[in-house]
Every structure is written in structure tokens, then in C-alpha cells.
Design a protein around this motif. Structure first.
Motif, PDB file in Angstrom:
ATOM      1  N   LEU A 115       0.836  -1.199   0.000  1.00  9.20           N
ATOM      2  CA  LEU A 115       0.000   0.000   0.000  1.00  9.20           C
ATOM      3  C   LEU A 115       0.872   1.250   0.000  1.00  9.20           C
ATOM      4  CD1 LEU A 115      -2.906   1.225   0.359  1.00  9.20           C
ATOM      5  CD2 LEU A 115      -2.400   1.246   2.822  1.00  9.20           C
ATOM      6  N   VAL A 116       0.520   2.215  -0.856  1.00 14.10           N
ATOM      7  CA  VAL A 116       1.223   3.501  -0.915  1.00 14.10           C
ATOM      8  C   VAL A 116       0.167   4.598  -0.790  1.00 14.10           C
ATOM      9  CG1 VAL A 116       2.719   5.007  -2.266  1.00 14.10           C
ATOM     10  CG2 VAL A 116       2.982   2.526  -2.444  1.00 14.10           C
ATOM     11  N   THR A 117       0.386   5.543   0.118  1.00 13.65           N
ATOM     12  CA  THR A 117      -0.575   6.624   0.333  1.00 13.65           C
ATOM     13  C   THR A 117      -0.047   7.939  -0.218  1.00 13.65           C
ATOM     14  OG1 THR A 117       0.296   7.312   2.492  1.00 13.65           O
ATOM     15  CG2 THR A 117      -1.283   5.477   2.467  1.00 13.65           C
ATOM     16  N   LEU A 118      -0.965   8.860  -0.480  1.00 12.88           N
ATOM     17  CA  LEU A 118      -0.568  10.176  -0.974  1.00 12.88           C
ATOM     18  C   LEU A 118       0.323  10.892   0.022  1.00 12.88           C
ATOM     19  CD1 LEU A 118      -0.841  12.372  -3.162  1.00 12.88           C
ATOM     20  CD2 LEU A 118      -2.870  13.200  -1.957  1.00 12.88           C
ATOM     21  N   ALA A 119       0.020  10.762   1.298  1.00 10.49           N
ATOM     22  CA  ALA A 119       0.814  11.428   2.330  1.00 10.49           C
ATOM     23  C   ALA A 119       2.266  10.970   2.306  1.00 10.49           C
ATOM     24  CB  ALA A 119       0.208  11.173   3.706  1.00 10.49           C
ATOM     25  N   GLU A 120       2.507   9.719   1.904  1.00  8.14           N
ATOM     26  CA  GLU A 120       3.863   9.181   1.861  1.00  8.14           C
ATOM     27  C   GLU A 120       4.673   9.722   0.700  1.00  8.14           C
ATOM     28  OE1 GLU A 120       3.627   4.682   3.601  1.00  8.14           O
ATOM     29  OE2 GLU A 120       2.629   5.051   1.683  1.00  8.14           O
ATOM     30  N   VAL A 121       4.023  10.012  -0.435  1.00  7.11           N
ATOM     31  CA  VAL A 121       4.778  10.311  -1.652  1.00  7.11           C
ATOM     32  C   VAL A 121       4.675  11.768  -2.112  1.00  7.11           C
ATOM     33  CG1 VAL A 121       4.578   7.928  -2.437  1.00  7.11           C
ATOM     34  CG2 VAL A 121       2.862   9.611  -3.186  1.00  7.11           C
ATOM     35  N   ALA A 122       3.690  12.523  -1.624  1.00  4.19           N
ATOM     36  CA  ALA A 122       3.497  13.893  -2.114  1.00  4.19           C
ATOM     37  C   ALA A 122       4.665  14.793  -1.712  1.00  4.19           C
ATOM     38  CB  ALA A 122       2.192  14.472  -1.580  1.00  4.19           C
ATOM     39  N   PRO A 123       5.242  15.558  -2.648  1.00  7.79           N
ATOM     40  CA  PRO A 123       6.301  16.516  -2.310  1.00  7.79           C
ATOM     41  C   PRO A 123       5.788  17.602  -1.368  1.00  7.79           C
ATOM     42  CG  PRO A 123       6.214  16.112  -4.682  1.00  7.79           C
ATOM     43  CD  PRO A 123       4.978  15.504  -4.091  1.00  7.79           C
ATOM     44  N   ASP A 124       6.709  18.350  -0.784  1.00  5.32           N
ATOM     45  CA  ASP A 124       6.324  19.335   0.238  1.00  5.32           C
ATOM     46  C   ASP A 124       5.438  20.454  -0.304  1.00  5.32           C
ATOM     47  OD1 ASP A 124       8.570  20.074  -1.226  1.00  5.32           O
ATOM     48  OD2 ASP A 124       9.613  21.007   0.448  1.00  5.32           O
ATOM     49  N   ASN A 125       5.585  20.811  -1.582  1.00  6.27           N
ATOM     50  CA  ASN A 125       4.758  21.868  -2.166  1.00  6.27           C
ATOM     51  C   ASN A 125       3.713  21.318  -3.139  1.00  6.27           C
ATOM     52  OD1 ASN A 125       6.018  23.901  -0.766  1.00  6.27           O
ATOM     53  ND2 ASN A 125       7.299  24.600  -2.459  1.00  6.27           N
ATOM     54  N   PHE A 126       3.349  20.056  -2.984  1.00  6.64           N
ATOM     55  CA  PHE A 126       2.471  19.402  -3.951  1.00  6.64           C
ATOM     56  C   PHE A 126       1.166  20.156  -4.183  1.00  6.64           C
ATOM     57  CE2 PHE A 126      -0.877  16.080  -4.729  1.00  6.64           C
ATOM     58  CZ  PHE A 126      -0.543  15.839  -6.048  1.00  6.64           C
ATOM     59  N   ARG A 127       0.517  20.597  -3.095  1.00 11.52           N
ATOM     60  CA  ARG A 127      -0.795  21.231  -3.229  1.00 11.52           C
ATOM     61  C   ARG A 127      -0.714  22.652  -3.788  1.00 11.52           C
ATOM     62  NH1 ARG A 127      -1.535  17.306   0.447  1.00 11.52           N
ATOM     63  NH2 ARG A 127      -3.539  16.205   0.367  1.00 11.52           N
ATOM     64  N   MET A 128       0.486  23.147  -3.999  1.00 16.07           N
ATOM     65  CA  MET A 128       0.655  24.472  -4.603  1.00 16.07           C
ATOM     66  C   MET A 128       0.928  24.380  -6.101  1.00 16.07           C
ATOM     67  SD  MET A 128       3.071  26.039  -1.587  1.00 16.07           S
ATOM     68  CE  MET A 128       3.421  27.543  -2.506  1.00 16.07           C
ATOM     69  N   THR A 129       1.062  23.166  -6.627  1.00 15.06           N
ATOM     70  CA  THR A 129       1.436  23.010  -8.031  1.00 15.06           C
ATOM     71  C   THR A 129       0.236  23.158  -8.958  1.00 15.06           C
ATOM     72  OG1 THR A 129       1.062  20.616  -7.997  1.00 15.06           O
ATOM     73  CG2 THR A 129       3.287  21.396  -7.429  1.00 15.06           C
TER      74      THR A 129
END
Length: 287
Positions: free
Chosen positions: A96-110
Motif C-alpha cells: 500500500l502507498v498513500t498520498l501522504a507518503e509520496v506527495a512533495p512538500d509543495n504538492f498542493r501548490m502546483t
């Protein structure tokens, strides 16, 4: 202790999945079993391939039966900014891989998040990943309009062993995952499904470096260096300047200097313009 009716029902559902392993509706039936216990809104089964567009095994239908244009855009290039794709290529692992594990630090700003993820996935995403070899990973993604709770993640983790086992047993019946053509073996026979996927728009976009070089050449802009291309990709993926410096093992100021040179070479002044240039045909034409 005697099993209750819910236990009996669960075992029945698993049995039906085993029976469906060699059938065309396996992925649909797998997601229907999972959604009896966990709510999600969309799903897709893919083969991630390093430096190539993903191959589609199956996907959830649109409610009105139309083509999902955002997903088509994903396959044509935006997959290169997908944190799940990046992680599967860089650090392939099963489970299992979750978004919290892989999202970069500025992901939601892209722009990728604002223009694709928020519109298509909307809230959250998890994946079950099964690496096939050094380049390919079979995945099933479950996207939700809501954010998965700790209980949801715990349930997904509990399901992972049997989901992964079924994915592994599915491989002999999955032409896209088994196709040797995906490994670059031009002499190997290719299934009709794999050939159709290869012919899809963007399937021959070999990697992000080739894409960036082609766009710069077509628009008459100065070509970027290999390091500048890597800085662009990581920046558009959502890695902050400091994170890029750590990943590339260079200084913070060096990354800032690269960004300044990139903007000057390409004649852009913002991340949004950079995203439009490489991932939106209209933005490219109007530049």
C-alpha cells in the motif's frame, strides 16, 4: 468462536474474485469488493513504466459514459508529475502507498494539483503497487472526493496482503503487464491491447527530458541543460527549492540560480507559465 455472517460474506467475495482472475471484469469486481468496506469515487489499474507513458489495464467509467479528458491529458504527459509515478520509478516497492507518503512538500501548490488532481481525484488517493521488474510496476489506484481517515488507511493496509496476492495471480491474464514490448524488446510479440495503448497520443513521449527538449525546440527557445530539465520537472512536481537541493545534492542557491536561468531561457516568469509551456498545448501555442 463461530464466524458471523459478515465473515462468511467476506470469504464469499474473495472466492468470487479468485474465480474472476482470468476474466475481463477482474478489476471491476476487485474494486466492488473493496468498496463494500471502504468508500472511494474512482479507480484505475495501470502499469507504471519508467520513462514511458503508463499502460492502462482498466479504469472506472465516467458516470455519463463520456471520455475522461483529464485522464487522457494525464496519459499524454502529466503522469510525469504524478507523485505516485515518480515514487514507483525511483523507489519501487510492493504494498500500500498513500498520498501522504509520496506527495512533495509543495504538492498542493502546483498547477498539476490545481488543474488535474483536484479536478479528477479531488480529495485523496491510495495505491496498491506490485513491482514487476526494475522498470515496471502494476498498480491499482483508488481516488476519493474525501480525505481518507486513519481507519480507512488501516483498512486498506489490512486488505493489502490479499489484494497484492490477487494482483500477482492476475499477471498471466493481463496482456499489458505481461507484454515484453513494454521492456523495449522490439522483437517480442505484442498483444492487440498493448499495441493500441502504444498508438495512443503521447505514448511515444519517451521521457520528460525528451518532452522538454522537443517543446523548447518547437517554440524556438534556448534548450535547457540536463540539470535544468531535472530542476524544472522536480519544481513542477511540487518539490520546494530546498527539497530539490537535497534531492540533487546541490546548494539552495545553486537551485535558485538554475531557476533564474530556466525562466530567462524559456521567456517565462512563473511556475504556471512553465507548466502551461510543457503540459498544455494551448499555453505552448500562445507562448
Amino acid at each position: 468462536m463461530e464466524p458471523d455472517w459478515q465473515d462468511r460474506a467476506f470469504h464469499h467475495h474473495i472466492a468470487t474474485l479468485i474465480d474472476a482472475l482470468d476474466g475481463p471484469d477482474f478489476w471491476t469486481r476487485l474494486t466492488r469488493v473493496i468498496e463494500r468496506f471502504l468508500a472511494f469515487d474512482n479507480w484505475v489499474a495501470l502499469v507504471f513504466i519508467r520513462d514511458r507513458a503508463p499502460l492502462v489495464c482498466a479504469e472506472s467509467p465516467m458516470p455519463d459514459g463520456t471520455v475522461d479528458l483529464l485522464f487522457r491529458a494525464y496519459l499524454e504527459g502529466m503522469y510525469q508529475l504524478d507523485p505516485f509515478y515518480i515514487n514507483a520509478c525511483e523507489r519501487p516497492r510492493a504494498g500500500l502507498v498513500t498520498l501522504a507518503e509520496v506527495a512533495p512538500d509543495n504538492f498542493r501548490m502546483t498547477d498539476y494539483y490545481q488543474r488535474y488532481f483536484k479536478s479528477n481525484i479531488i480529495g485523496d488517493e491510495v495505491q496498491f503497487n506490485l513491482p514487476l521488474d526494475a522498470r515496471r510496476t502494476l498498480i491499482i489506484s483508488l481516488g476519493a472526493k474525501h480525505h481518507y481517515t486513519e481507519r480507512d488507511i488501516a483498512m486498506f493496509a489490512m486488505f493489502a496482503p490479499w489484494v497484492m496476492a490477487l494482483m500477482r495471480q492476475r499477471l498471466p491474464y493481463e496482456p499489458l503487464a505481461a507484454s515484453q514490448a513494454a521492456d523495449g524488446d522490439e522483437g517480442a510479440p505484442q498483444s492487440e491491447a498493448a499495441a493500441a495503448s502504444e498508438a495512443a497520443p503521447g505514448a511515444r513521449d519517451v521521457d520528460y527530458a525528451s518532452r522538454f527538449e522537443a517543446v523548447a525546440r518547437q517554440s524556438g527557445r534556448t534548450a535547457l541543460t540536463a540539470r535544468e530539465i531535472e530542476v524544472v520537472r522536480q519544481s513542477l512536481s511540487g518539490f520546494s527549492t530546498r527539497a530539490i537541493a537535497e534531492r540533487l545534492e546541490i546548494s539552495f542557491e545553486t537551485v535558485r540560480a538554475h531557476k533564474k536561468h530556466i525562466y530567462a531561457k524559456l521567456g517565462v516568469s512563473s511556475q504556471s507559465e512553465l507548466f502551461a509551456l510543457f503540459y498544455e498545448p494551448n499555453g505552448r501555442e500562445g507562448a
